[in-house]
Design an enzyme around this catalytic site. Structure first.
Site, PDB file in Angstrom:
ATOM      1  N   GLY A  90       0.821  -1.217   0.000  1.00 22.55           N
ATOM      2  CA  GLY A  90       0.000   0.000   0.000  1.00 22.55           C
ATOM      3  C   GLY A  90       0.846   1.255   0.000  1.00 22.55           C
ATOM      4  O   GLY A  90       0.530   2.228   0.687  1.00 22.55           O
ATOM      5  N   ALA A  91       1.915   1.239  -0.792  1.00 23.06           N
ATOM      6  CA  ALA A  91       2.898   2.330  -0.726  1.00 23.06           C
ATOM      7  C   ALA A  91       2.699   3.372  -1.824  1.00 23.06           C
ATOM      8  O   ALA A  91       3.579   4.193  -2.059  1.00 23.06           O
ATOM      9  CB  ALA A  91       4.312   1.756  -0.797  1.00 23.06           C
TER      10      ALA A  91
ATOM     11  N   TYR B  11     -13.358  -2.698  11.138  1.00 22.43           N
ATOM     12  CA  TYR B  11     -12.020  -2.088  11.219  1.00 22.43           C
ATOM     13  C   TYR B  11     -11.379  -2.407  12.574  1.00 22.43           C
ATOM     14  O   TYR B  11     -10.242  -2.888  12.632  1.00 22.43           O
ATOM     15  CB  TYR B  11     -12.106  -0.571  11.021  1.00 22.43           C
ATOM     16  CG  TYR B  11     -10.735   0.099  10.989  1.00 22.43           C
ATOM     17  CD1 TYR B  11      -9.893  -0.057   9.888  1.00 22.43           C
ATOM     18  CD2 TYR B  11     -10.273   0.871  12.049  1.00 22.43           C
ATOM     19  CE1 TYR B  11      -8.635   0.543   9.847  1.00 22.43           C
ATOM     20  CE2 TYR B  11      -9.024   1.478  12.017  1.00 22.43           C
ATOM     21  CZ  TYR B  11      -8.214   1.319  10.914  1.00 22.43           C
ATOM     22  OH  TYR B  11      -6.961   1.903  10.880  1.00 22.43           O
TER      23      TYR B  11
ATOM     24  N   SER C 254      -3.662  -0.076  14.703  1.00 29.21           N
ATOM     25  CA  SER C 254      -4.271   1.196  15.100  1.00 29.21           C
ATOM     26  C   SER C 254      -4.603   1.120  16.578  1.00 29.21           C
ATOM     27  O   SER C 254      -4.901   0.042  17.104  1.00 29.21           O
ATOM     28  CB  SER C 254      -5.555   1.395  14.293  1.00 29.21           C
ATOM     29  OG  SER C 254      -6.380   2.361  14.896  1.00 29.21           O
TER      30      SER C 254
ATOM     31  N   GLY D 209      -0.257   7.965   1.127  1.00 28.24           N
ATOM     32  CA  GLY D 209      -0.360   7.958   2.584  1.00 28.24           C
ATOM     33  C   GLY D 209       0.941   7.604   3.295  1.00 28.24           C
ATOM     34  O   GLY D 209       2.039   7.918   2.836  1.00 28.24           O
TER      35      GLY D 209
ATOM     36  N   GLY E  47       2.364   4.750   3.723  1.00 27.85           N
ATOM     37  CA  GLY E  47       3.203   3.780   3.014  1.00 27.85           C
ATOM     38  C   GLY E  47       4.169   4.458   2.061  1.00 27.85           C
ATOM     39  O   GLY E  47       5.332   4.066   1.956  1.00 27.85           O
TER      40      GLY E  47
HETATM   41  N1  LIG Z   1      -3.998   7.622   9.201  1.00 28.54           N
HETATM   42  C1  LIG Z   1      -4.297   7.231  10.415  1.00 28.54           C
HETATM   43  O1  LIG Z   1      -4.692   8.027  11.266  1.00 28.54           O
HETATM   44  C2  LIG Z   1      -4.121   5.796  10.805  1.00 28.54           C
HETATM   45  C3  LIG Z   1      -4.396   5.452  12.128  1.00 28.54           C
HETATM   46  C4  LIG Z   1      -4.221   4.132  12.521  1.00 28.54           C
HETATM   47  C5  LIG Z   1      -3.774   3.189  11.629  1.00 28.54           C
HETATM   48  N2  LIG Z   1      -3.519   3.555  10.335  1.00 28.54           N
HETATM   49  C6  LIG Z   1      -3.075   2.518   9.406  1.00 28.54           C
HETATM   50  O2  LIG Z   1      -2.003   2.972   8.635  1.00 28.54           O
HETATM   51  C7  LIG Z   1      -1.971   2.245   7.391  1.00 28.54           C
HETATM   52  C8  LIG Z   1      -1.801   3.226   6.237  1.00 28.54           C
HETATM   53  O3  LIG Z   1      -2.970   4.025   6.161  1.00 28.54           O
HETATM   54  P1  LIG Z   1      -2.934   5.549   5.685  1.00 28.54           P
HETATM   55  O4  LIG Z   1      -3.336   6.372   6.850  1.00 28.54           O
HETATM   56  O5  LIG Z   1      -1.699   5.833   4.977  1.00 28.54           O
HETATM   57  O6  LIG Z   1      -4.196   5.541   4.705  1.00 28.54           O
HETATM   58  P2  LIG Z   1      -4.286   5.826   3.141  1.00 28.54           P
HETATM   59  O7  LIG Z   1      -3.704   7.149   2.819  1.00 28.54           O
HETATM   60  O8  LIG Z   1      -5.714   5.580   2.792  1.00 28.54           O
HETATM   61  O9  LIG Z   1      -3.350   4.713   2.511  1.00 28.54           O
HETATM   62  C9  LIG Z   1      -3.715   3.360   2.518  1.00 28.54           C
HETATM   63  C10 LIG Z   1      -2.944   2.659   1.442  1.00 28.54           C
HETATM   64  O10 LIG Z   1      -3.337   1.293   1.422  1.00 28.54           O
HETATM   65  C11 LIG Z   1      -3.534   0.931   0.074  1.00 28.54           C
HETATM   66  N3  LIG Z   1      -4.467  -0.169  -0.085  1.00 28.54           N
HETATM   67  C12 LIG Z   1      -5.762  -0.248   0.300  1.00 28.54           C
HETATM   68  N4  LIG Z   1      -6.286  -1.423  -0.063  1.00 28.54           N
HETATM   69  C13 LIG Z   1      -5.295  -2.118  -0.687  1.00 28.54           C
HETATM   70  C14 LIG Z   1      -5.227  -3.393  -1.285  1.00 28.54           C
HETATM   71  N5  LIG Z   1      -6.288  -4.194  -1.341  1.00 28.54           N
HETATM   72  N6  LIG Z   1      -4.046  -3.781  -1.813  1.00 28.54           N
HETATM   73  C15 LIG Z   1      -2.965  -2.979  -1.785  1.00 28.54           C
HETATM   74  N7  LIG Z   1      -2.986  -1.740  -1.247  1.00 28.54           N
HETATM   75  C16 LIG Z   1      -4.140  -1.326  -0.704  1.00 28.54           C
HETATM   76  C17 LIG Z   1      -4.080   2.174  -0.596  1.00 28.54           C
HETATM   77  O11 LIG Z   1      -3.923   2.054  -1.989  1.00 28.54           O
HETATM   78  P3  LIG Z   1      -4.623   3.033  -3.043  1.00 28.54           P
HETATM   79  O12 LIG Z   1      -3.642   4.145  -3.170  1.00 28.54           O
HETATM   80  O13 LIG Z   1      -4.766   2.185  -4.255  1.00 28.54           O
HETATM   81  O14 LIG Z   1      -5.926   3.447  -2.443  1.00 28.54           O
HETATM   82  C18 LIG Z   1      -3.221   3.247   0.044  1.00 28.54           C
HETATM   83  O15 LIG Z   1      -1.996   3.382  -0.626  1.00 28.54           O
HETATM   84  C19 LIG Z   1      -3.274   1.447   7.335  1.00 28.54           C
HETATM   85  O16 LIG Z   1      -3.017   0.105   7.703  1.00 28.54           O
HETATM   86  C20 LIG Z   1      -4.129   2.122   8.389  1.00 28.54           C
HETATM   87  O17 LIG Z   1      -5.109   1.259   8.939  1.00 28.54           O
HETATM   88  C21 LIG Z   1      -3.677   4.834   9.901  1.00 28.54           C
END
Ligand SMILES: NC(=O)c1ccc[n+]([C@@H]2O[C@H](COP(=O)([O-])OP(=O)(O)OC[C@H]3O[C@@H](n4cnc5c(N)ncnc54)[C@H](OP(=O)(O)O)[C@@H]3O)[C@@H](O)[C@H]2O)c1
Length: 289
Positions: free
Chosen positions: A21-22, A164, A138, A25, A27
């Site tokens: 998922g890089a 979630y 999370s 966000g 990643g």
């Molecule tokens: N942001 C927060 O406050 C927060 C808090 C707690 C935990 N987290 C965790 O941090 C991690 C990263 O999240 P983020 O905040 O960076 O959110 P984000 O900006 O929505 O990024 C999520 C990434 O995951 C990818 N993804 C989703 N479904 C996928 C799949 N089926 N196969 C491959 N890639 C996939 C997305 O790809 P696309 O670009 O194609 O959509 C996107 O690049 C997640 O595990 C999230 O649960 C985040």
């Protein structure tokens, strides 16, 4: 005491890191910083064009490969065609609060992305991993509850946020159980957890209220949200560490080893969850415990 930042990353030259998922966000920031530190970074993404565009102009060695972690067919293909070294896997890809849709295997997309996919990917790649697995969870795992009889929301009424919470608790239980299995087998590979607190990314894009991204200065920038992941991936933390922000409630701040919930530390649930997941996915069955 000085706070740890990405400027404190060690020289990663010669190391290969897979970040799922890089393409955006946390990643993408994780990938960018590890590459800047010298690592060869493989971006495992569902949209390779988007990822290829995102890394334009970034310094370092990148490779973009297709990986849809929600689709276990894609995960298998990715793992089975992996050749060469692999030091670190960062299970970062995630979705939150999404409506019910099903994967080709019949799992709900949220649990499949946040839990089944990382479980299968990690198990299939494990013989190749030289250093560690970092699984991103999370603080909301604290609200989770594991229903061993209905992990994929088939008989219960689907609830977008509960799915979630539960998937993020499942990945905590998985990561800690994996560490116990690695230790029992005499392996030096580590299984480490990281969580970003709250960071302003696209994660809340599906939430009707979108409230997270209105919290402004109360939460982490994406840059700071990625720090616990970078810390967990590169620092000498114990193999069962849970790394998150050092601020109150672990919502924002700089990386520190914290503690997961007591439900996350429950060894019996972890063992039963592993068995139930292995039975559902057909992976991880060979490792007895
Ligand atoms: N942001 C927060 O406050 C927060 C808090 C707690 C935990 N987290 C965790 O941090 C991690 C990263 O999240 P983020 O905040 O960076 O959110 P984000 O900006 O929505 O990024 C999520 C990434 O995951 C990818 N993804 C989703 N479904 C996928 C799949 N089926 N196969 C491959 N890639 C996939 C997305 O790809 P696309 O670009 O194609 O959509 C996107 O690049 C997640 O595990 C999230 O649960 C985040």
């Amino acid at each position: 005491m000085a706070k740890w930042t990405a400027d404190d990353l060690p020289d990663m030259t010669g190391r290969t890191v897979l970040v799922t998922g890089a393409g955006g966000g946390l990643g993408l920031i994780t990938a960018r910083e590890l590459a800047r530190a010298g690592a060869r970074v493989v971006l495992g993404v569902r949209n390779p064009d988007k990822a290829a565009e995102a890394i334009i102009g970034m310094a370092g060695t990148f490779e973009v490969r297709h990986l849809d972690v929600a689709d276990l067919g894609s995960v298998r293909q990715f793992a089975e065609t992996w050749t060469g070294d692999l030091d670190i896997v960062v299970n970062n890809a995630g979705v939150m609060d999404v409506p019910l849709t099903r994967t080709p295997q019949g799992f709900d997309v949220q649990t499949a992305t946040n839990y089944f996919g990382p479980f299968v990917l990690t198990n299939l790649l494990l013989p190749r991993i030289g250093d560690r697995v970092v699984s991103v969870t999370s603080q909301l795992h604290r609200q989770g509850r594991i229903d061993l009889d209905d992990l994929a929301w088939r008989s219960r009424k689907y609830h977008r946020m509960k799915a979630y919470y539960d998937s993020k608790l499942a990945i905590v239980l998985f990561s800690l159980e994996l560490q116990r299995r690695l230790t029992a087998s005499g392996s030096s590979v580590r299984s480490v957890l990281a969580h970003p607190g709250i960071a302003s990314t696209s994660l809340a894009a599906h939430s009707p209220s979108g409230f997270i991204n209105r919290l402004g200065f109360l939460i982490n920038t994406p840059e700071r949200g990625a720090l616990p992941i970078l810390y967990a991936a590169t620092q000498d933390v114990p193999g069962n560490a849970y790394v998150g922000p050092d601020g109150p409630g672990s919502i924002r701040g700089y990386p520190k080893v914290r503690k997961p919930s007591s439900a996350g530390l429950d060894e019996t649930t972890a063992r039963n969850l592993w068995r139930a997941t292995a039975a559902l996915t057909g992976v991880g069955t060979e490792v007895a415990r």
